[in-house]
Write an enzyme that holds these catalytic residues in place. Structure first.
Site, mmCIF file in Angstrom:
data_model
loop_
_atom_site.group_PDB
_atom_site.id
_atom_site.type_symbol
_atom_site.label_atom_id
_atom_site.label_comp_id
_atom_site.label_asym_id
_atom_site.label_seq_id
_atom_site.Cartn_x
_atom_site.Cartn_y
_atom_site.Cartn_z
ATOM 1 N N ASP A 136 23.707 -12.256 36.975
ATOM 2 C CA ASP A 136 22.697 -11.224 37.176
ATOM 3 C C ASP A 136 23.387 -10.006 37.801
ATOM 4 O O ASP A 136 24.568 -10.053 38.164
ATOM 5 C CB ASP A 136 21.535 -11.742 38.042
ATOM 6 C CG ASP A 136 20.263 -10.931 37.790
ATOM 7 O OD1 ASP A 136 20.369 -9.803 37.271
ATOM 8 O OD2 ASP A 136 19.171 -11.397 38.126
HETATM 9 C C1 BGC Z 1 17.318 -8.724 37.234
HETATM 10 C C2 BGC Z 1 17.511 -9.252 35.838
HETATM 11 C C3 BGC Z 1 17.836 -8.134 34.890
HETATM 12 C C4 BGC Z 1 19.056 -7.393 35.394
HETATM 13 C C5 BGC Z 1 19.517 -6.272 34.487
HETATM 14 C C6 BGC Z 1 18.428 -7.797 37.667
HETATM 15 O O1 BGC Z 1 18.132 -7.162 38.856
HETATM 16 O O2 BGC Z 1 17.212 -9.802 38.129
HETATM 17 O O3 BGC Z 1 16.367 -9.954 35.438
HETATM 18 O O4 BGC Z 1 18.040 -8.643 33.610
HETATM 19 O O5 BGC Z 1 18.749 -6.857 36.669
HETATM 20 O O6 BGC Z 1 18.656 -5.225 34.478
#
Ligand code: BGC
Length: 769
Positions: A294
């Site tokens: 993530d």
């Molecule tokens: C979130 C994810 C997301 C990623 C990219 C993160 O903060 O937890 O779900 O896909 O950002 O935007």
């Protein structure tokens, strides 16, 4: 000899061969494809330098969204050097093509980039938030929504979507409950499968297919106290039984990639958790795709207390992480770690191979620009067809929580409506959380939708009535983008007075209230999950008028609605409905569609009951029908939720017969059928989600009081009755025991069938091994 070739033999074996033949052909075909891919990727990797291999493990963002404090710099130079494997945050055929051209033309080996984005509930045409989509109990519609999203996303140059989010959530304080399918592992697994299939289609090489990225692996929804990014700590049995099944279902459906979660699992951050990313995901479940972290989750392992950036990057790679999102820990430290013997070349190669394989499976080596097609962008994005599919799908997601004296549906003529509330003439809050490429200006407001559906048949007396909230600290936190919520320049008592005046001259009040877009979603935990105060005050004033009060509720999570349930005449839960919000709401309010959605996350009476979910254990001192001393209950409130899992009304009514079983004693792999007759006892045609649960009262471990095992959605005309039959096999009786063995134990089982998890008819069977 002859007897082995009897007619019976041929009768049995030939059909089996016929069944197996295509399967064998398919698997042989897969093997050839895999072998070809292997030759291609191995050949390419032989030419790659160490830096180029590490470059493939680097995912950067250009533009929106940024959910952390870090954004990438020097992207263009890095692309030229082959130091980037994928990009997210941009879309559009022209934009993506420009960046892809840089990679393909300027980098030494011309390796295409993979373009990803948070396409969560639609790309340009926005569908209801996932929690709303899950309330449809309709896998075809869910799959269709994912397919439309994939079609739009590919038309704009994307090949990878950061979806589905399959985290089980039982705590509505957690804002991301909005992004998943609620609390049930079996139901969540069905949705996970449908989403993966909808995105990836028959082949990821297809022009309208994207690679899914299943997130957040794992257990992210178990954050303590519902506080975002918080610690998760749970027993292995609970993981396997209740939280892991949807991720496993996504692997089985062929998901191409996974995203590791921010939280710890058994004390180790998921992003660096070898048990999770390798032992469970790959060795036990056979996952063959790649795992991306993530957003800056590798770097965040430092704050988790696992060491400096070099240490945590090495840890993550060794654990089985293949791609580093945004933080560039891999890019800046892996070479050094290799030199120092802290990681092996084999680990880098393995991760690089997995990323290249994903690009190969997407057909990017055949055509790096495969979906960067300006012409398709014109025809496939936010098209009339997509919008009309969205309108249809959206209606199916609404849940009728209350409908006294058949207040709904409203009549299309001879009626005056007071349409009040800060969400009634509002576009910004129609789409809900995570709509990176969604344009709220293209959405249909409730006011517009009603006008579209009833024309001049109804007099609409509109008044805003209140602000969404007047808590300025809260507003500051909500407004992470410009101008999201503002306080109306009119004093609040004037707003309220206007709503009361509008109500006085109307036959019925429709109050459109609830959460604004940014109140749920990532980083949107709330300790108070009621409707914000100014809106609630408005509802209280309006209810004093004694007129029918219909609440159209916007919410990204279950809210505490005890007052509303006691005082409103009707409540229609519309979640955050998406682009076609107003049209779909009007279709349902005026009876063009009879709502049939059912909630997939329990609505508590009070925050004090959280976490609350239907498939809880019995405890040694079960609660029965009201608080008593020395029982597992609260002294000041019932244990029962306000609305249980699976709950949702219709404009018509349904009656259920008792459960008829085909047998009451079974052995081994015998099959049981359980049948109920459902009758439409009301005045409207309608759909009903008939739900089948099982409980296992005696086992070697304490089991949940009941577990959902199947459902059927049926359509009944007024007065019509249908028999609904469920086939039950020992598969439905299985659970994880103390040794984490997935099996069933002989004994009594109670089959329960009904309209929601609390209201069921039951019958018992004895099943021996
Ligand atoms: C979130 C994810 C997301 C990623 C990219 C993160 O903060 O937890 O779900 O896909 O950002 O935007």
């Amino acid at each position: 000899m002859k007897k082995y070739f009897s007619i019976q033999f041929f009768a049995r074996v030939i059909p089996l061969c016929v069944v197996l033949l295509p399967f064998n052909t398919v698997s042989a075909q897969n093997k050839t494809d895999d072998a070809k891919m292997d030759v291609f990727v191995s050949g390419l990797m032989k030419k790659m330098t160490l830096d180029e291999k590490i470059g493939q493990l680097n995912l950067v963002t250009i533009g929106a969204p940024t959910t952390g404090s870090v954004v990438n710099k020097g992207v263009a130079e890095k692309i030229n050097k082959g130091a980037i494997g994928g990009v997210f945050g941009i879309w559009g055929a022209k934009n993506t093509k420009e960046v892809q051209e840089a990679a393909v033309k300027n980098s030494r080996l011309h390796i295409p980039l993979i373009f990803g984005l948070d396409v969560i509930h639609g790309h340009r045409t926005i569908f209801p938030i996932p929690l709303g989509m899950s309330a449809t109990w309709d896998m075809d519609l869910i799959k269709q929504s994912a397919h439309i999203a994939a079609k739009e996303a590919t038309a704009e140059g994307l090949s990878w979507v950061f979806s589905p989010m399959v985290d089980i959530a039982r705590d509505p304080r957690w804002g991301r409950i909005s992004e998943g399918s609620g609390e049930d592992p079996w139901y969540g697994s069905q949705v996970a499968k449908a989403m993966v299939q909808g995105y990836q289609g028959a082949s990821m090489k297809n022009a309208d297919a994207v690679m899914a990225c299943v997130k957040h692996f794992a257990l992210y929804g178990g954050a303590e106290a519902g506080r975002e990014y918080n610690t998760v700590d749970m027993s292995r049995i609970k993981m396997y039984q209740d939280y892991l099944p949807p991720y496993k279902a996504a692997v089985d459906a062929g998901a191409g990639s996974f995203m590791s979660s921010f939280n710890t699992v058994d004390g180790v951050p998921a992003t660096g958790n070898q048990w999770l990313l390798t032992e469970l995901l790959r060795n036990q479940w056979g996952f063959k795709g790649f795992v991306v972290s993530d957003y800056t989750a590798v770097n965040e392992m430092q704050a988790h207390g696992l060491g400096d950036l070099q240490t945590v990057s090495a840890l993550a790679l060794k654990a089985g992480l293949d791609m580093d999102m945004v933080g560039e820990g891999f890019l800046t430290t892996l070479k050094k770690s290799l030199k120092e013997g802290k990681i092996t070349q084999a680990k880098i190669d393995q991760a690089c191979r997995r990323v290249l394989e994903a690009k190969y499976k997407l057909g990017l080596f055949d055509d790096p620009y495969k979906s960067m097609d300006v012409a398709r962008e014109e025809t496939d994005v936010l098209s009339v067809a997509n919008r009309s599919a969205a309108r249809e799908i959206t209606k199916h997601s609404f849940v009728l929580l209350k409908n006294d004296v058949q207040t709904l549906p409203l009549k299309k003529n001879a009626l005056s409506i007071a349409l009040v509330g800060p969400l009634a003439d509002n576009h910004r809050d129609m789409l809900g959380t995570w709509v990176v490429a969604g344009d709220w200006e293209k959405s249909v407001s409730v006011l517009e939708g009603i006008k579209n559906v009833v024309g001049n048949g109804v007099t609409i007396n509109y008044a805003k009535g209140s602000n969404i909230t007047e808590d300025t600290t809260f507003i500051k936190r909500l407004n992470f983008g410009p101008g999201m919520i503002s306080i109306d320049p009119k004093p609040s008592d004037e707003l309220l007075k206007e709503a009361v005046e509008a109500a006085k001259k109307s036959d019925v009040i429709v109050a459109v209230v609830g959460e604004s877009q940014s109140m749920s979603g990532e980083s949107s935990s709330r300790s108070d999950i009621s409707i914000p105060e100014p809106q609630e005050n408005m509802l209280k004033e309006l209810s004093k008028l004694g007129k029918p009060l219909v609440i159209v509720l916007f919410n990204g999570r279950p809210l505490t609605l005890t007052w509303e349930n006691g005082h409103a005449t009707a409540i229609l839960d519309v979640w955050a409905p998406g682009t076609e919000a107003g049209n779909a709401i009007a279709d349902v309010l005026f009876g063009d569609y009879n709502p049939a959605g059912k909630i997939t996350a329990t609505f508590p009476r009070s925050v004090g009951q959280i976490p609350i979910y239907y498939n809880h254990k019995n405890t040694g001192r079960p609660y029965s029908s009201g608080p008593t001393k020395f029982k597992s209950n609260y002294l000041d409130i019932s244990n029962d939720p306000l609305y249980p899992f699976g709950y949702g009304l219709s404009y018509t009514t349904f009656s259920y017969s008792g459960v008829k079983l085909s047998k009451t004693k079974l052995k081994g792999n015998e099959i049981l059928t359980a049948t109920v007759t459902v009758t439409n006892t009301g005045k409207y045609a309608g759909e009903e989600v008939v739900q089948q649960y099982i409980s296992d009262p005696v086992a070697s471990i304490s089991r949940s009081v009941k577990e959902l095992k199947n459902y059927k959605k049926i359509n009944l005309q007024p007065g019509e009755a249908k028999e609904v039959t469920f086939v039950i096999t020992p598969e439905q009786l299985k659970f994880y025991n103390s040794q984490l063995k997935y099996d069933w134990e002989p004994g009594e089982f109670v089959v329960q069938i009904g309209t929601n998890s609390s209201d069921t008819h039951s019958a018992s069977v004895w099943w021996s091994k």
